[in-house]
Write a protein that holds these residues in place. Structure first.
Motif, PDB file in Angstrom:
ATOM      1  N   LEU A   1       0.852  -1.183   0.000  1.00 29.89           N
ATOM      2  CA  LEU A   1       0.000   0.000   0.000  1.00 29.89           C
ATOM      3  C   LEU A   1       0.889   1.235   0.000  1.00 29.89           C
ATOM      4  O   LEU A   1       1.789   1.354   0.841  1.00 29.89           O
ATOM      5  CB  LEU A   1      -0.926   0.016   1.214  1.00 29.89           C
ATOM      6  CG  LEU A   1      -1.827  -1.206   1.397  1.00 29.89           C
ATOM      7  CD1 LEU A   1      -1.275  -2.111   2.491  1.00 29.89           C
ATOM      8  CD2 LEU A   1      -3.252  -0.802   1.734  1.00 29.89           C
ATOM      9  N   ILE A   2       0.627   2.126  -0.923  1.00 30.35           N
ATOM     10  CA  ILE A   2       1.467   3.313  -1.081  1.00 30.35           C
ATOM     11  C   ILE A   2       0.622   4.559  -0.844  1.00 30.35           C
ATOM     12  O   ILE A   2      -0.492   4.677  -1.367  1.00 30.35           O
ATOM     13  CB  ILE A   2       2.098   3.359  -2.482  1.00 30.35           C
ATOM     14  CG1 ILE A   2       2.980   2.117  -2.691  1.00 30.35           C
ATOM     15  CG2 ILE A   2       2.925   4.626  -2.672  1.00 30.35           C
ATOM     16  CD1 ILE A   2       3.511   1.982  -4.104  1.00 30.35           C
ATOM     17  N   GLY A   3       1.136   5.490  -0.056  1.00 24.95           N
ATOM     18  CA  GLY A   3       0.392   6.714   0.191  1.00 24.95           C
ATOM     19  C   GLY A   3       1.027   7.571   1.244  1.00 24.95           C
ATOM     20  O   GLY A   3       2.255   7.752   1.259  1.00 24.95           O
ATOM     21  N   GLN A   4       0.181   8.069   2.178  1.00 23.90           N
ATOM     22  CA  GLN A   4       0.662   8.971   3.217  1.00 23.90           C
ATOM     23  C   GLN A   4       0.044   8.613   4.565  1.00 23.90           C
ATOM     24  O   GLN A   4      -1.111   8.198   4.647  1.00 23.90           O
ATOM     25  CB  GLN A   4       0.314  10.421   2.879  1.00 23.90           C
ATOM     26  CG  GLN A   4       1.056  10.987   1.673  1.00 23.90           C
ATOM     27  CD  GLN A   4       0.811  12.474   1.506  1.00 23.90           C
ATOM     28  OE1 GLN A   4      -0.216  13.009   1.927  1.00 23.90           O
ATOM     29  NE2 GLN A   4       1.761  13.169   0.901  1.00 23.90           N
TER      30      GLN A   4
ATOM     31  N   GLN B   1      -4.621   8.623   7.297  1.00 25.75           N
ATOM     32  CA  GLN B   1      -3.851   7.831   6.343  1.00 25.75           C
ATOM     33  C   GLN B   1      -4.634   7.683   5.049  1.00 25.75           C
ATOM     34  O   GLN B   1      -5.854   7.462   5.085  1.00 25.75           O
ATOM     35  CB  GLN B   1      -3.552   6.448   6.918  1.00 25.75           C
ATOM     36  CG  GLN B   1      -2.772   5.511   5.994  1.00 25.75           C
ATOM     37  CD  GLN B   1      -2.318   4.259   6.717  1.00 25.75           C
ATOM     38  OE1 GLN B   1      -1.419   4.318   7.560  1.00 25.75           O
ATOM     39  NE2 GLN B   1      -2.937   3.128   6.404  1.00 25.75           N
ATOM     40  N   GLN B   2      -3.938   7.829   3.927  1.00 18.70           N
ATOM     41  CA  GLN B   2      -4.529   7.577   2.615  1.00 18.70           C
ATOM     42  C   GLN B   2      -3.559   6.708   1.832  1.00 18.70           C
ATOM     43  O   GLN B   2      -2.403   7.087   1.627  1.00 18.70           O
ATOM     44  CB  GLN B   2      -4.800   8.880   1.853  1.00 18.70           C
ATOM     45  CG  GLN B   2      -5.412   8.647   0.471  1.00 18.70           C
ATOM     46  CD  GLN B   2      -5.901   9.929  -0.192  1.00 18.70           C
ATOM     47  OE1 GLN B   2      -6.108  10.951   0.487  1.00 18.70           O
ATOM     48  NE2 GLN B   2      -6.098   9.893  -1.494  1.00 18.70           N
ATOM     49  N   VAL B   3      -4.028   5.522   1.434  1.00 20.11           N
ATOM     50  CA  VAL B   3      -3.161   4.575   0.744  1.00 20.11           C
ATOM     51  C   VAL B   3      -3.906   3.939  -0.418  1.00 20.11           C
ATOM     52  O   VAL B   3      -5.139   3.829  -0.397  1.00 20.11           O
ATOM     53  CB  VAL B   3      -2.645   3.468   1.689  1.00 20.11           C
ATOM     54  CG1 VAL B   3      -1.637   4.014   2.683  1.00 20.11           C
ATOM     55  CG2 VAL B   3      -3.799   2.778   2.411  1.00 20.11           C
ATOM     56  N   THR B   4      -3.136   3.511  -1.406  1.00 19.87           N
ATOM     57  CA  THR B   4      -3.696   2.825  -2.571  1.00 19.87           C
ATOM     58  C   THR B   4      -2.984   1.498  -2.758  1.00 19.87           C
ATOM     59  O   THR B   4      -1.762   1.410  -2.627  1.00 19.87           O
ATOM     60  CB  THR B   4      -3.552   3.680  -3.839  1.00 19.87           C
ATOM     61  OG1 THR B   4      -4.285   4.906  -3.660  1.00 19.87           O
ATOM     62  CG2 THR B   4      -4.102   2.954  -5.063  1.00 19.87           C
TER      63      THR B   4
ATOM     64  N   PRO C   1      -6.934  -0.234  -9.126  1.00 16.52           N
ATOM     65  CA  PRO C   1      -6.437   0.165  -7.801  1.00 16.52           C
ATOM     66  C   PRO C   1      -7.563   0.504  -6.834  1.00 16.52           C
ATOM     67  O   PRO C   1      -8.634   0.971  -7.236  1.00 16.52           O
ATOM     68  CB  PRO C   1      -5.577   1.395  -8.118  1.00 16.52           C
ATOM     69  CG  PRO C   1      -6.117   1.918  -9.406  1.00 16.52           C
ATOM     70  CD  PRO C   1      -6.580   0.719 -10.175  1.00 16.52           C
ATOM     71  N   VAL C   2      -7.307   0.260  -5.547  1.00 16.84           N
ATOM     72  CA  VAL C   2      -8.269   0.554  -4.486  1.00 16.84           C
ATOM     73  C   VAL C   2      -7.629   1.568  -3.539  1.00 16.84           C
ATOM     74  O   VAL C   2      -6.498   1.374  -3.082  1.00 16.84           O
ATOM     75  CB  VAL C   2      -8.647  -0.712  -3.705  1.00 16.84           C
ATOM     76  CG1 VAL C   2      -9.702  -0.386  -2.649  1.00 16.84           C
ATOM     77  CG2 VAL C   2      -9.146  -1.798  -4.639  1.00 16.84           C
ATOM     78  N   THR C   3      -8.344   2.646  -3.269  1.00 14.69           N
ATOM     79  CA  THR C   3      -7.843   3.693  -2.384  1.00 14.69           C
ATOM     80  C   THR C   3      -8.641   3.702  -1.076  1.00 14.69           C
ATOM     81  O   THR C   3      -9.873   3.683  -1.095  1.00 14.69           O
ATOM     82  CB  THR C   3      -7.945   5.077  -3.054  1.00 14.69           C
ATOM     83  OG1 THR C   3      -7.124   5.094  -4.223  1.00 14.69           O
ATOM     84  CG2 THR C   3      -7.492   6.178  -2.106  1.00 14.69           C
ATOM     85  N   TYR C   4      -7.903   3.722   0.030  1.00 14.46           N
ATOM     86  CA  TYR C   4      -8.504   3.791   1.357  1.00 14.46           C
ATOM     87  C   TYR C   4      -8.102   5.111   2.009  1.00 14.46           C
ATOM     88  O   TYR C   4      -6.929   5.489   1.995  1.00 14.46           O
ATOM     89  CB  TYR C   4      -8.026   2.645   2.242  1.00 14.46           C
ATOM     90  CG  TYR C   4      -8.435   1.271   1.769  1.00 14.46           C
ATOM     91  CD1 TYR C   4      -9.636   0.697   2.185  1.00 14.46           C
ATOM     92  CD2 TYR C   4      -7.622   0.541   0.905  1.00 14.46           C
ATOM     93  CE1 TYR C   4     -10.017  -0.564   1.758  1.00 14.46           C
ATOM     94  CE2 TYR C   4      -7.987  -0.727   0.468  1.00 14.46           C
ATOM     95  CZ  TYR C   4      -9.188  -1.270   0.901  1.00 14.46           C
ATOM     96  OH  TYR C   4      -9.556  -2.519   0.469  1.00 14.46           O
ATOM     97  N   VAL C   5      -9.081   5.774   2.594  1.00 13.76           N
ATOM     98  CA  VAL C   5      -8.837   6.993   3.358  1.00 13.76           C
ATOM     99  C   VAL C   5      -9.374   6.778   4.767  1.00 13.76           C
ATOM    100  O   VAL C   5     -10.537   6.391   4.951  1.00 13.76           O
ATOM    101  CB  VAL C   5      -9.527   8.213   2.720  1.00 13.76           C
ATOM    102  CG1 VAL C   5      -9.419   9.438   3.644  1.00 13.76           C
ATOM    103  CG2 VAL C   5      -8.924   8.532   1.358  1.00 13.76           C
TER     104      VAL C   5
ATOM    105  N   LEU D   1     -13.073   6.955  11.013  1.00  9.80           N
ATOM    106  CA  LEU D   1     -14.041   6.936   9.921  1.00  9.80           C
ATOM    107  C   LEU D   1     -13.299   6.685   8.618  1.00  9.80           C
ATOM    108  O   LEU D   1     -12.288   7.331   8.341  1.00  9.80           O
ATOM    109  CB  LEU D   1     -14.775   8.274   9.869  1.00  9.80           C
ATOM    110  CG  LEU D   1     -15.936   8.389   8.878  1.00  9.80           C
ATOM    111  CD1 LEU D   1     -17.083   7.474   9.285  1.00  9.80           C
ATOM    112  CD2 LEU D   1     -16.404   9.841   8.799  1.00  9.80           C
ATOM    113  N   GLY D   2     -13.767   5.728   7.809  1.00  8.32           N
ATOM    114  CA  GLY D   2     -13.037   5.350   6.614  1.00  8.32           C
ATOM    115  C   GLY D   2     -13.838   5.494   5.334  1.00  8.32           C
ATOM    116  O   GLY D   2     -15.068   5.406   5.338  1.00  8.32           O
ATOM    117  N   LEU D   3     -13.117   5.716   4.233  1.00  7.11           N
ATOM    118  CA  LEU D   3     -13.688   5.747   2.889  1.00  7.11           C
ATOM    119  C   LEU D   3     -12.904   4.792   2.010  1.00  7.11           C
ATOM    120  O   LEU D   3     -11.705   4.595   2.204  1.00  7.11           O
ATOM    121  CB  LEU D   3     -13.612   7.155   2.285  1.00  7.11           C
ATOM    122  CG  LEU D   3     -14.288   8.303   3.030  1.00  7.11           C
ATOM    123  CD1 LEU D   3     -14.036   9.615   2.291  1.00  7.11           C
ATOM    124  CD2 LEU D   3     -15.785   8.059   3.186  1.00  7.11           C
ATOM    125  N   VAL D   4     -13.576   4.222   1.018  1.00  8.13           N
ATOM    126  CA  VAL D   4     -12.897   3.377   0.043  1.00  8.13           C
ATOM    127  C   VAL D   4     -13.426   3.722  -1.347  1.00  8.13           C
ATOM    128  O   VAL D   4     -14.615   3.988  -1.522  1.00  8.13           O
ATOM    129  CB  VAL D   4     -13.095   1.868   0.348  1.00  8.13           C
ATOM    130  CG1 VAL D   4     -14.569   1.464   0.290  1.00  8.13           C
ATOM    131  CG2 VAL D   4     -12.265   1.015  -0.592  1.00  8.13           C
TER     132      VAL D   4
END
Length: 317
Positions: free
Chosen positions: A61-64, A139-142, A149-153, A165-168
């Motif tokens: 997973l790559i992101g911040q 955290q935000q990762v893909t 690709p799937v992005t999670y926030v 609280l999460g978003l996908v």
């Protein structure tokens, strides 16, 4: 002038009362459940009903994380508890990210309840809306999925809201559980339900509907009589009910146990309706789990030994 002021106040209250929960939060896509040892948790929850398990032994997973660039290596399995999709994640050691941070502070447990957004623009708009309300992205990762690709926030809501609280988002949509209603609710334990309610209301969610629970003669804790009064708040903005329980520190009870053992407030149990409570308890006991606290219509099983979350078996009516 007094009449004008009254009109302004009424107009403001009307605006507050007519506020709606953002549509994307009316359903739950999945939960992010972080564990230290997936080899231990997977077979235990498979026996408890986790089905359709898919394994991803080496995801990247790559992101911040808190604004800093990260690459996370993890082992993930995805399965379904009937109507609830579960992502069990074991992060690699020696990394700084939301998963390892949660484990270091609290141990195994549900980090996030995750909701799906329909597009990249909707994702960015919600990030901006939350920022305007004073909430940063934790955290935000893909991760590269099978097809796209799937992005999670994950928003930094845990300190005051008691879970992240999460978003996908995934182009073409995320597959979610479509099974029977095995899970009815998420049960969180907090010291001050009123403060938590005010926090979520500030972010556009419904305030808790509070109820005072008086002691019941049929209540038991570790098979001994329990005289327990506590406060509980309810939210019903998704297909799952949210329960927010505020217990006293004494007498000893399963809610205070969670607060003291995990050194945190957060999701303590998931509720599972059953047709025959006694039979369901017996099934769990054969698997090695025992009743920690119970009443005539419910029983908390000590499944927290495998994943940090208790199962509350609830007699259906």
């Amino acid at each position: 002038m007094r009449l004008l002021r009254s009109f302004v106040v009424l107009f403001s209250l009307a605006g507050i009362c007519s506020a709606q929960v953002p549509g994307l939060y009316k359903t739950v896509n999945r939960v992010t459940w972080v564990v230290e040892n997936i080899d231990k948790v997977r077979p235990a929850w498979a026996a408890l009903g986790l089905s359709g398990i898919e394994e991803y032994p080496n995801i990247q997973l790559i992101g911040q994380f808190r604004g800093k660039a990260i690459t996370i290596y993890a082992w993930q399995i995805t399965g379904h508890l009937g109507n609830l999709t579960v992502d069990l994640i074991q992060p690699g050691e020696g990394q700084a990210n939301a998963y390892t941070d949660f484990l270091a502070k609290h141990g195994d447990g549900i980090l996030s309840i995750v909701h799906e957004v329909e597009g990249r623009q909707a994702l960015e708009q919600e990030i901006l809306r939350m920022k305007r309300n004073g909430v940063a992205v934790l955290q935000q990762v893909t991760v590269q999925g099978d097809q796209s690709p799937v992005t999670y926030v994950y928003f930094d809501t845990e300190p005051e809201g008691k879970f992240a609280l999460g978003l996908v988002y995934r182009p073409g949509g995320m597959r979610a559980a479509a099974g029977p209603a095995v899970v009815s609710h998420f049960g969180a334990v907090v010291w001050d339900a009123a403060a938590v309610s005010a926090y979520w209301e500030k972010l556009g969610f419904p305030p808790f509907s509070m109820e005072h629970v008086t002691p019941r003669a049929d209540s038991r804790y570790r098979d001994k009589p329990l005289s327990l009064a506590f406060e509980v708040g309810y939210q019903r903005h998704t297909q799952f009910r949210y329960e927010w329980i505020s217990p006293p520190p004494s007498p000893a009870n399963i809610y205070a146990d969670f607060l003291n053992r995990h050194h945190r407030e957060g999701i303590q149990h998931i509720g599972m309706p059953v047709d025959d409570l006694a039979r369901s308890v017996a099934v769990h006991e054969k698997l090695g789990y025992h009743v920690r606290q119970a009443g005539a219509q419910h029983a908390y099983m000590d499944t927290d030994s495998v994943g940090g979350i208790s199962v509350e078996l609830v007699q259906s009516h």
